[in-house]
Design a protein around this motif. Structure first.
Motif, PDB file in Angstrom:
ATOM      1  N   ASP A  42      32.815  58.700  45.633  1.00 26.94           N
ATOM      2  CA  ASP A  42      33.324  59.299  44.399  1.00 26.94           C
ATOM      3  C   ASP A  42      33.574  58.239  43.329  1.00 26.94           C
ATOM      4  OD1 ASP A  42      34.304  61.876  43.174  1.00 26.94           O
ATOM      5  OD2 ASP A  42      36.122  60.642  42.957  1.00 26.94           O
ATOM      6  N   SER A  43      34.034  57.047  43.735  1.00 29.30           N
ATOM      7  CA  SER A  43      34.317  55.979  42.761  1.00 29.30           C
ATOM      8  C   SER A  43      33.049  55.473  42.085  1.00 29.30           C
ATOM      9  CB  SER A  43      35.059  54.812  43.425  1.00 29.30           C
ATOM     10  OG  SER A  43      34.192  54.051  44.245  1.00 29.30           O
ATOM     11  N   ILE A  44      31.911  55.694  42.724  1.00 32.45           N
ATOM     12  CA  ILE A  44      30.635  55.329  42.117  1.00 32.45           C
ATOM     13  C   ILE A  44      30.066  56.502  41.321  1.00 32.45           C
ATOM     14  CG2 ILE A  44      28.220  54.713  42.624  1.00 32.45           C
ATOM     15  CD1 ILE A  44      29.359  53.113  45.034  1.00 32.45           C
ATOM     16  N   CYS A  45      30.161  57.691  41.869  1.00 36.85           N
ATOM     17  CA  CYS A  45      29.544  58.858  41.225  1.00 36.85           C
ATOM     18  C   CYS A  45      30.365  59.407  40.056  1.00 36.85           C
ATOM     19  CB  CYS A  45      29.296  59.964  42.251  1.00 36.85           C
ATOM     20  SG  CYS A  45      27.982  59.547  43.423  1.00 36.85           S
ATOM     21  N   ARG A  46      31.679  59.325  40.131  1.00 39.05           N
ATOM     22  CA  ARG A  46      32.521  59.905  39.076  1.00 39.05           C
ATOM     23  C   ARG A  46      32.212  59.300  37.700  1.00 39.05           C
ATOM     24  NH1 ARG A  46      34.310  64.630  39.224  1.00 39.05           N
ATOM     25  NH2 ARG A  46      34.907  64.341  41.371  1.00 39.05           N
ATOM     26  N   PRO A  47      32.097  57.982  37.553  1.00 37.26           N
ATOM     27  CA  PRO A  47      31.810  57.432  36.214  1.00 37.26           C
ATOM     28  C   PRO A  47      30.327  57.503  35.810  1.00 37.26           C
ATOM     29  CG  PRO A  47      32.235  55.639  37.758  1.00 37.26           C
ATOM     30  CD  PRO A  47      32.477  56.929  38.500  1.00 37.26           C
ATOM     31  N   SER A  48      29.469  58.010  36.700  1.00 36.52           N
ATOM     32  CA  SER A  48      28.049  58.098  36.363  1.00 36.52           C
ATOM     33  C   SER A  48      27.828  59.183  35.316  1.00 36.52           C
ATOM     34  CB  SER A  48      27.211  58.364  37.614  1.00 36.52           C
ATOM     35  OG  SER A  48      27.410  59.681  38.078  1.00 36.52           O
ATOM     36  N   VAL A  49      26.651  59.171  34.745  1.00 34.91           N
ATOM     37  CA  VAL A  49      26.293  60.134  33.705  1.00 34.91           C
ATOM     38  C   VAL A  49      26.265  61.558  34.250  1.00 34.91           C
ATOM     39  CG1 VAL A  49      24.423  60.825  32.147  1.00 34.91           C
ATOM     40  CG2 VAL A  49      24.988  58.416  32.408  1.00 34.91           C
ATOM     41  N   ASP A  50      25.879  61.712  35.517  1.00 33.93           N
ATOM     42  CA  ASP A  50      25.716  63.041  36.109  1.00 33.93           C
ATOM     43  C   ASP A  50      26.226  62.996  37.548  1.00 33.93           C
ATOM     44  OD1 ASP A  50      24.760  65.430  37.258  1.00 33.93           O
ATOM     45  OD2 ASP A  50      22.881  65.370  36.129  1.00 33.93           O
ATOM     46  N   TYR A  51      27.459  63.452  37.742  1.00 30.81           N
ATOM     47  CA  TYR A  51      28.112  63.391  39.047  1.00 30.81           C
ATOM     48  C   TYR A  51      27.296  64.101  40.134  1.00 30.81           C
ATOM     49  CZ  TYR A  51      31.724  63.874  42.640  1.00 30.81           C
ATOM     50  OH  TYR A  51      32.420  63.832  43.813  1.00 30.81           O
ATOM     51  N   ALA A  52      26.852  65.320  39.862  1.00 31.16           N
ATOM     52  CA  ALA A  52      26.107  66.092  40.862  1.00 31.16           C
ATOM     53  C   ALA A  52      24.805  65.373  41.241  1.00 31.16           C
ATOM     54  CB  ALA A  52      25.814  67.500  40.343  1.00 31.16           C
ATOM     55  N   PHE A  53      24.142  64.799  40.254  1.00 30.54           N
ATOM     56  CA  PHE A  53      22.918  64.043  40.499  1.00 30.54           C
ATOM     57  C   PHE A  53      23.219  62.854  41.416  1.00 30.54           C
ATOM     58  CE2 PHE A  53      20.113  60.517  39.482  1.00 30.54           C
ATOM     59  CZ  PHE A  53      18.856  61.095  39.546  1.00 30.54           C
ATOM     60  N   CYS A  54      24.271  62.130  41.126  1.00 31.72           N
ATOM     61  CA  CYS A  54      24.656  60.961  41.917  1.00 31.72           C
ATOM     62  C   CYS A  54      24.934  61.358  43.365  1.00 31.72           C
ATOM     63  CB  CYS A  54      25.883  60.291  41.292  1.00 31.72           C
ATOM     64  SG  CYS A  54      26.465  58.829  42.182  1.00 31.72           S
ATOM     65  N   ILE A  55      25.686  62.413  43.541  1.00 35.43           N
ATOM     66  CA  ILE A  55      25.995  62.873  44.899  1.00 35.43           C
ATOM     67  C   ILE A  55      24.711  63.284  45.623  1.00 35.43           C
ATOM     68  CG2 ILE A  55      27.104  64.720  46.231  1.00 35.43           C
ATOM     69  CD1 ILE A  55      29.049  62.529  45.325  1.00 35.43           C
ATOM     70  N   SER A  56      23.813  63.984  44.918  1.00 29.24           N
ATOM     71  CA  SER A  56      22.600  64.464  45.581  1.00 29.24           C
ATOM     72  C   SER A  56      21.659  63.331  45.962  1.00 29.24           C
ATOM     73  CB  SER A  56      21.880  65.504  44.724  1.00 29.24           C
ATOM     74  OG  SER A  56      21.305  64.920  43.588  1.00 29.24           O
ATOM     75  N   PHE A  57      21.575  62.286  45.128  1.00 27.31           N
ATOM     76  CA  PHE A  57      20.642  61.203  45.422  1.00 27.31           C
ATOM     77  C   PHE A  57      21.263  60.092  46.261  1.00 27.31           C
ATOM     78  CE2 PHE A  57      17.854  63.086  42.363  1.00 27.31           C
ATOM     79  CZ  PHE A  57      16.593  62.629  42.693  1.00 27.31           C
ATOM     80  N   VAL A  58      22.501  59.756  46.004  1.00 31.74           N
ATOM     81  CA  VAL A  58      23.130  58.620  46.686  1.00 31.74           C
ATOM     82  C   VAL A  58      24.124  59.091  47.742  1.00 31.74           C
ATOM     83  CG1 VAL A  58      24.492  56.523  46.378  1.00 31.74           C
ATOM     84  CG2 VAL A  58      22.794  57.152  44.674  1.00 31.74           C
ATOM     85  N   GLY A  59      25.029  59.961  47.349  1.00 32.32           N
ATOM     86  CA  GLY A  59      26.081  60.415  48.265  1.00 32.32           C
ATOM     87  C   GLY A  59      25.550  61.179  49.461  1.00 32.32           C
ATOM     88  N   ASN A  60      24.456  61.908  49.289  1.00 26.30           N
ATOM     89  CA  ASN A  60      23.884  62.682  50.387  1.00 26.30           C
ATOM     90  C   ASN A  60      22.798  61.937  51.144  1.00 26.30           C
ATOM     91  OD1 ASN A  60      25.534  64.900  49.974  1.00 26.30           O
ATOM     92  ND2 ASN A  60      24.114  65.870  48.552  1.00 26.30           N
ATOM     93  N   ASP A  61      22.548  60.689  50.775  1.00 24.65           N
ATOM     94  CA  ASP A  61      21.573  59.899  51.516  1.00 24.65           C
ATOM     95  C   ASP A  61      22.083  59.744  52.952  1.00 24.65           C
ATOM     96  OD1 ASP A  61      20.534  57.157  52.584  1.00 24.65           O
ATOM     97  OD2 ASP A  61      19.238  57.614  50.873  1.00 24.65           O
ATOM     98  N   PRO A  62      21.214  59.888  53.945  1.00 20.54           N
ATOM     99  CA  PRO A  62      21.676  59.811  55.337  1.00 20.54           C
ATOM    100  C   PRO A  62      22.306  58.472  55.717  1.00 20.54           C
ATOM    101  CG  PRO A  62      19.269  60.002  55.227  1.00 20.54           C
ATOM    102  CD  PRO A  62      19.784  60.169  53.838  1.00 20.54           C
ATOM    103  N   ARG A  63      22.052  57.434  54.934  1.00 24.37           N
ATOM    104  CA  ARG A  63      22.647  56.126  55.219  1.00 24.37           C
ATOM    105  C   ARG A  63      24.046  55.984  54.619  1.00 24.37           C
ATOM    106  NH1 ARG A  63      17.596  53.263  52.504  1.00 24.37           N
ATOM    107  NH2 ARG A  63      18.071  55.009  51.147  1.00 24.37           N
TER     108      ARG A  63
END
Length: 183
Positions: free
Chosen positions: A32-53
């Motif tokens: 969340d600390s990375i995705c919250r300040p991003s331009v598009d939170y949902a995009f960040c979660i879908s590409f980075v936060g949901n990555d299996p790693r």
């Protein structure tokens, strides 16, 4: 299709990412600390936060995942450009796409080097490489929006891909910046 060389490179990057984690579990607050300040939170979660790693990644690992996901997205765009070059008949669009192909090749090289710099904890170098690679994608994007050269202003056939790279590079900058020791 991505060349064997690109696939081999991405395999190596994936292995490096998986071995760069220190076993520390990424808690949702870290992502969340990375995705919250991003331009598009949902995009960040879908590409980075949901990555299996991501669940096993520490901050350094999340930065590497962000770069890896971006490199993969660039390769997907290169594949799309390759296909478009064989489908498009308009000479202006073909010319622009050929230049974009070159831009994306350079961008991929920059992001791969950024991965290496981040792996070495050379964070300022990594951010500079991300900026340079992103500027290559911006050049491609602007070629359709305002030239240079002859032809009308147009929407790029890889417009969505360009936008994804812009968002991903912002996520990388956020993650890598958090790795820089603050005085």
């Amino acid at each position: 299709m991505a060349s064997f060389k690109c696939l081999a490179c991405m395999t190596i990057i994936s292995l490096l990412v998986s071995y760069s984690f220190n076993g520390c579990i990424a808690d949702p607050a870290l992502i969340d600390s990375i995705c919250r300040p991003s331009v598009d939170y949902a995009f960040c979660i879908s590409f980075v936060g949901n990555d299996p790693r991501a669940p096993t990644a520490n901050l350094h690992g999340l930065a590497l995942i962000s770069i890896s996901v971006t490199a993969i997205s660039i390769q997907d765009t290169q594949d799309k450009i390759y296909k478009l070059l064989h489908q498009v008949k308009d000479p202006v669009t073909l010319s622009r796409l050929r230049r974009c192909q070159s831009d994306y090749n350079e961008a991929l090289s920059n992001f791969q080097s950024s991965f290496t710099a981040t792996s070495r904890n050379s964070f300022f170098e990594a951010i500079d490489l991300v900026r340079t690679g992103t500027n290559k994608v911006i050049g491609c994007h602007n070629r359709f929006r305002r030239g240079p050269g002859p032809g009308p202003i147009a929407t790029s056939p890889i417009d969505v891909n360009d936008s994804n790279i812009f968002k991903l590079s912002g996520i990388i900058k956020i993650a890598v910046d958090k790795l820089i020791p603050k005085k």
